[in-house]
Design a protein around this motif. Sequence first.
Motif, PDB file in Angstrom:
ATOM      1  N   SER A  72       0.848  -1.099  -0.087  1.00  0.00           N
ATOM      2  CA  SER A  72       0.242   0.049  -0.169  1.00  0.00           C
ATOM      3  C   SER A  72       0.943   1.065  -0.035  1.00  0.00           C
ATOM      4  N   TYR A  73       0.724   2.009  -1.274  1.00  0.00           N
ATOM      5  CA  TYR A  73       1.521   3.689  -0.911  1.00  0.00           C
ATOM      6  C   TYR A  73       0.637   4.348  -0.509  1.00  0.00           C
ATOM      7  N   TYR A  74       0.996   5.501  -0.531  1.00  0.00           N
ATOM      8  CA  TYR A  74       0.036   6.235   0.650  1.00  0.00           C
ATOM      9  C   TYR A  74       0.812   7.783  -0.356  1.00  0.00           C
ATOM     10  N   THR A  75       0.066   8.891  -0.857  1.00  0.00           N
ATOM     11  CA  THR A  75       0.882   9.860  -1.172  1.00  0.00           C
ATOM     12  C   THR A  75       0.432  11.613  -0.559  1.00  0.00           C
ATOM     13  N   ASP A  76       0.537  12.169   0.368  1.00  0.00           N
ATOM     14  CA  ASP A  76       0.071  13.872  -0.053  1.00  0.00           C
ATOM     15  C   ASP A  76       0.361  14.673  -0.120  1.00  0.00           C
ATOM     16  N   SER A  77       0.139  15.744  -0.796  1.00  0.00           N
ATOM     17  CA  SER A  77       1.218  16.515  -1.032  1.00  0.00           C
ATOM     18  C   SER A  77       0.129  18.168  -1.452  1.00  0.00           C
ATOM     19  N   TYR A  78       0.936  19.150  -0.760  1.00  0.00           N
ATOM     20  CA  TYR A  78       0.634  20.612  -0.015  1.00  0.00           C
ATOM     21  C   TYR A  78       1.494  21.536  -0.683  1.00  0.00           C
ATOM     22  N   TYR A  93       5.662  10.558   1.508  1.00  0.00           N
ATOM     23  CA  TYR A  93       4.779   9.551   0.649  1.00  0.00           C
ATOM     24  C   TYR A  93       5.454   8.060   1.970  1.00  0.00           C
ATOM     25  N   ARG A  94       4.551   7.330   1.707  1.00  0.00           N
ATOM     26  CA  ARG A  94       4.814   5.737   3.039  1.00  0.00           C
ATOM     27  C   ARG A  94       4.390   4.637   2.261  1.00  0.00           C
ATOM     28  N   ARG A  95       4.721   3.571   2.537  1.00  0.00           N
ATOM     29  CA  ARG A  95       4.480   2.282   2.243  1.00  0.00           C
ATOM     30  C   ARG A  95       4.432   1.088   3.066  1.00  0.00           C
ATOM     31  N   ASN A 108       1.332 -10.679   9.268  1.00  0.00           N
ATOM     32  CA  ASN A 108       2.750  -9.472   9.469  1.00  0.00           C
ATOM     33  C   ASN A 108       1.974  -8.546   8.752  1.00  0.00           C
ATOM     34  N   TYR A 109       2.145  -7.121   8.850  1.00  0.00           N
ATOM     35  CA  TYR A 109       1.409  -5.899   9.148  1.00  0.00           C
ATOM     36  C   TYR A 109       2.388  -4.990   9.549  1.00  0.00           C
ATOM     37  N   TYR A 110       2.951  -3.832   8.528  1.00  0.00           N
ATOM     38  CA  TYR A 110       3.655  -3.201   8.725  1.00  0.00           C
ATOM     39  C   TYR A 110       4.219  -2.047   8.175  1.00  0.00           C
ATOM     40  N   GLU A 111       4.851  -0.512   8.289  1.00  0.00           N
ATOM     41  CA  GLU A 111       5.114   0.463   7.853  1.00  0.00           C
ATOM     42  C   GLU A 111       6.910   0.106   6.624  1.00  0.00           C
ATOM     43  N   VAL A 112       7.029  -0.224   5.847  1.00  0.00           N
ATOM     44  CA  VAL A 112       8.372  -0.528   5.520  1.00  0.00           C
ATOM     45  C   VAL A 112       9.264   0.776   5.167  1.00  0.00           C
ATOM     46  N   ASP A 113       8.717   1.642   4.944  1.00  0.00           N
ATOM     47  CA  ASP A 113       9.258   3.164   4.461  1.00  0.00           C
ATOM     48  C   ASP A 113       8.728   4.363   4.080  1.00  0.00           C
ATOM     49  N   ARG A 114       9.127   5.682   4.393  1.00  0.00           N
ATOM     50  CA  ARG A 114       8.580   6.979   4.881  1.00  0.00           C
ATOM     51  C   ARG A 114       9.263   8.079   4.817  1.00  0.00           C
ATOM     52  N   SER A 172      13.474   3.999   7.595  1.00  0.00           N
ATOM     53  CA  SER A 172      13.256   2.427   6.361  1.00  0.00           C
ATOM     54  C   SER A 172      13.197   2.003   8.132  1.00  0.00           C
ATOM     55  N   ASN A 173      11.982   1.551   7.863  1.00  0.00           N
ATOM     56  CA  ASN A 173      11.874   0.070   9.115  1.00  0.00           C
ATOM     57  C   ASN A 173      11.546  -1.196   9.013  1.00  0.00           C
TER      58      ASN A 173
END
Length: 951
Positions: free
Chosen positions: A398-404, A428-430, A490-496, A533-534
Amino acid sequence: MKPSQPAKTLLLTLSIIAANQSFAQQTQENSESEGDIEEVVVTGSFIRNSQFTNASPIETITTDDIWQSGAANLGEYIRDLPYMENIDTVANTLDAGDGQQDSNSARFNLRGLGVDSTLTLMDGRRTANAGAVSSLLPSIAQQTIEIVTDGGAALYGADAVAGVANIIPYKEFEGIRARTYYKRDGRGGTEQSSVELMTGLSFDNIGVHWVGAFEYSDRTALTAGERPRYLRIADQDSSYGNPGAWQTWNNFFSGQGSARDPSCETFNDGNEDLGQIGALPSGTPASLNCCFLYYGEWQDFARPSVNYTLFNNFTYEPADWLTLEFQMSHNYRESQLVSSPSNAVTPRPNQQLLRVPENHPANPFSHDVMPYFWRPFTKIGTLPSVTEGNGYMRTVYSYYTDSYKFGGTFDIADTTWQGESWVGYQQYRRDIYDDAYSLTRMSAALRGEGGPNGNEWFNPFGSADPRSPDYIAGVTDNSQQLVDWLVVPNYYEVDRSRLAYWDTVFNGEVIDIPSGTILAATGFQFRKERDWSNNNPLAVARDNLTSDITAYIDPIEARDSNVRSAFVELEIPFFQDTFMGSMGLKAAARHEDFYTLGYSTTKPKASLLWELRDSLSLRASYGESFLAPSATQLRPAIQENCTDVPDDDPDPITGESMNGRPSCSSGNPNLLPESSEIVNFGVTWEPIDGLSINLDYQEIEYVDKIESLVSDEVTAVQFQDFLAATSFTEDTYDTSNPDHVAQGIAWVLANPNPLVERFADGRVDAIIRAPVNYAAQYVEGFDLRMRYGFDYRDWGNFSVSLNGNYYTRWEYQQSPTSPIQDARGFSNSATGFAPPISKWKGTFSLNWFNMNHSAGITTRYLDEMIYDETTSTIGYDLADFPKIRAITKMDARYSYRFSVDRLVEADARLTVGINNVFDRMAQRLPQAGGMETRVDDPFGRQFYVSLDFDL
């Protein structure tokens, strides 16, 4: 875990549209310029009123260009641009050369120099989105895409090595525009669809404009199992299977005391066809007492995905001299990896914990054993309930991107100078969601202490399958509850990544001289980038079955890459409107100080435009660019994320196979920036009305290129260092000669390479895939763009276009001691330093427009390449596949415009089309996936339909 972001995005968009639809209708009736765009954005220069805008080669792509091509999104469209290489539109099945691909993350890749070498801008500003360009902005809101192909670091800073791509959105629009799109292949394997909406309001009396857009798109999977013609020839054998190979307990030396599972090859009858699902379920015998697994059916060509993008832009003109703007975009993208039901258990420390005692009820050996070449789940026995279809496992990314962005443009007092200043924030996070296997649970189950009640034995042998001759019901089978107990969600945030910037530019007139007016632009930028990086939580807990439990766990820390920069740009006219025409010079320089990383650089660019007459102009440019290493690449040099060497290529020093040895990633704190020089010469000629010809010649020298080598390349570089230091050559060094091998081992032990860890006897212990400043690339070639438009009687308007690229040189050097390799006309299958490079490729289009009707035919051509793969599928000889044949595909479309006056008044356009009209299928090749996915696809003929509305 089901994400909530898409639902929120959809709800917000529908609320905005519902609240404003009536206002849009009322304002549209009073507007005299519906849909017109007032602002002019120039990519490649900050001088707004430039008199020499064509000094650099720029290609402009419109939304209509993309829609008329039949491409589902911008990513698919740029795949066919002649100067783009290796665009991610097909999952790159286990081919690490030039980067992994997932079919959903297409990015600009000018000249094939790498996606990080092309700077992607969104409305003139940097983006933090490391994913798909099609997720930056709804395609319906893309006014134009401008691509500068001769670099741009002197103006835009780091990353603009090969060029700059700027995605420009609509800023003013009135009414409602909607589009639906659907595409599927003729064999029914995969589908793509999208729904898009854009609406806007303009209140000229108070100077307010708003544009909002939303896009939803999705794609279904296409697995290799749905293309049996490629599955049959695919290189898909793995030494790690089940049935597998086992060795005497506590034996650290591979192969000593090892034995093959007795069930290997005992129940393959009726399943010998590698093109069928479930082929060769019990494997086949191989060297080192292995039992090959054939995993090709679990690979994918297209990964299922969904994409939601929301965009809003507000402008406000409080005074004639000031325009304020606020822009925001949000994206959620999900891509799902289809893979085998379990991965290989390669780390030796993990294998030591997987002791199968002699008294295990299914142990076919007379002593305790541990895995040698093995994975728990394949095509046999009871599979976990979380597996799907033919037993594949699904991993969700899952990829999330927010831009302002907020800022504005302004006039400076009573001068000719203007300014613009912007502040921006992006994140941005994955995330990853998969089902992993617990090492402690597996260890307990092998001791008879598994399952919810702690009293079940897990059978890791082939006898767990009822088809095995050693199967005993109630004794050797595995219960469903036991198998499911081994699986751990197994669910976790890979990087941001976070990006914040303050960007200010001033431009205007400097002084009048006899030949005209000198114009200038100057500005500064502060930007702060922070990356995290997680770690995989199971790996941190030392409980991941396939992750080395002794590996170093990189601490989670923020890595900063902060920059202070300033630039200046001048435009000097030499002469204008004389008998010699007009000539002007543009010159720019930018200084960037990476103060958190400890280095700085200054890069120039100069371009010259000579307009001999209105129909003929010449241009030339020279520029230097650079690409800074990321803070993540600069992390400490330690072993991380170890997997096994994926193929049977031998160590060039010892000649021994490296299959199964650890291959680990790492950082490199000693990296330097990459740098390049680009020279461009071009001509634009319009000899007759309607005909334009653009021809550019370009030279690129790209050095100190940062590469994370694949395993074979690491040892190849060490081998080249050895050859450079001795009298041996590739032809004279013979690994079958003990004296040669002894000299080679003595040299590598005396001159250790930190990326190749070796045992005391010279054998490879581990490969470290750290980023290094090894590579250099040299590219020269021509770009051609021709277009001719004309009217013929009352048949309508016709346009003919030809776009092409021809490389006169494309070479790379892996390291300072390695020979320069020619990549032009080669598939470059065994290297990550170059993608497949055909000598030339092009597209030819014929379009027709008449009243409400239009149609078009496009032919795409890619020249043949020498096929230089070094390993092949068992049973196939690479000599039988000397070339990847030339690829020619034709697309066709028809569009009809009509009006709707029931319920609402709307102008509409219906388009139907076919991509790959003659159903040309990709060439079968004896490699991973059975084809070269970086130049071709397995989709065959595809049909699409779209419907557009303007209300």
